[in-house]
Write an enzyme that holds these catalytic residues in place. Structure first.
Site: not given
Length: 319
Positions: A76-78, A145, A118, A141
């Site tokens: 993932a791009y976090t 997601k 979340d 973000y």
């Protein structure tokens, strides 16, 4: 066999460790396989590449590779703040990448476990979010997601989307390591006290993922159906809730207790508004775990219990 995507990240490393400990055969991929490139994913899936055996050692490619029956996506791009300036890249990885992985998993007949967040919620709630609550992200973000979740839902049916929050683990940067280092170097630190959530140890999340696989694999023999846990979206964090400020106080308490923190440090509360960031954080991101607890028949440890175990573990390394 399990294909673990993002096997060298913080969560991926812990899942890899537990797959090995549980003698579940797996193969892993990281940056060398671009999830935004469906051709690369398909090539890896069909060739299988080098295999990690149950001792965790890389062995040569087998003449007849085992079939991939599970795909776990930890990629993932976090970078939450950076995503605000790099929305296109975040979209490519978190949404398009998730779609590509779902397509390949469906093509090869594998079940998918996808890690989400979340941040798909806006954080304005006052009680734990359930899996049925509407997605309503407030930043790039979270938006990307959430879109990744939607793409998976459209593309396949044999999936588990696991939303989690406030993750920390033995491998990679995280809040526990960052604050441990800071409190060993400074006389005082300031930590926000108006964001609530639940710290989650990667060890506990990885155990739940192994439990999902184990439950599904045993289901045909025990229950006469494809999976003991129905496919869909689930929430998993440790139990309880706290603020970043109180989380930091517990890190200090256990850090001093087990010799991870060797000097005195004052922890001061502050407001989110005192330290503005490019991305807005959810003020309340507690997730309800009732669905996964009932489905897997598990007891989830408190965040304090898991944090103490983590800090005293020999693998703890905040350097």
């Amino acid at each position: 066999m399990v294909w673990l995507i993002g096997d060298k990240g913080m969560l991926g490393s812990e899942i890899a460790r537990q797959l090995t400990e549980n003698r579940i055969q797996w193969i892993g991929s990281g940056h060398e396989v671009d999830i935004t490139n469906s051709a690369e994913l398909r090539k890896f899936a069909t060739s299988h590449g080098p295999i990690a055996n149950t001792t965790g050692l890389t062995v040569t490619k087998r003449k007849v590779p085992e079939k991939i029956t599970w795909v776990i996506n930890c990629a993932a791009y976090t970078a939450v703040d950076k995503a605000e300036e790099d929305a296109e890249k975040a979209e490519e990885i978190n949404a398009e990448g998730a779609l590509n992985i779902a397509r390949i998993a469906r093509e090869i007949g594998a079940k998918l476990i996808h890690i989400s967040t979340d941040y798909v919620f806006n954080g304005s709630g006052k009680q734990p979010y359930t899996e049925e609550d509407a997605r309503n992200p407030i930043g790039v973000y979270g938006r990307t997601k959430a879109e990744g979740e939607r793409q998976i839902e459209k593309e396949m049916t044999l999936y588990y989307i696991i939303r989690t929050a406030w993750l920390y683990g033995f491998d990679g940067k995280n809040f526990v390591y960052t604050m441990t280092k800071a409190m060993n170097q400074r006389d005082s630190v300031k930590v926000v006290n108006d964001q609530r959530g639940t710290p989650t140890c990667c060890v506990d999340l990885a155990e739940a993922i192994i439990k999902i696989i184990d439950s599904a694999e045993k289901a045909p023999f025990l229950f006469g159906k494809k999976s003991a846990l129905p496919y869909g979206i689930y929430h998993f964090t440790d139990s309880g809730e706290t603020t970043w400020f109180d989380f930091c106080n517990k890190i200090y308490e256990y850090g001093k207790k087990y010799g991870r923190i060797t000097k005195d440090c004052t922890i001061e509360p502050c407001l989110t508004a005192d330290y503005p960031t490019p991305a807005k954080r959810p003020a309340y991101s507690v997730l309800s775990k009732e669905k996964i607890k009932a489905g897997l028949k598990i007891k989830i440890p408190s965040w304090e219990e898991s944090l103490e175990k983590f800090i005293k573990d020999p693998k703890f390394d905040a350097q």
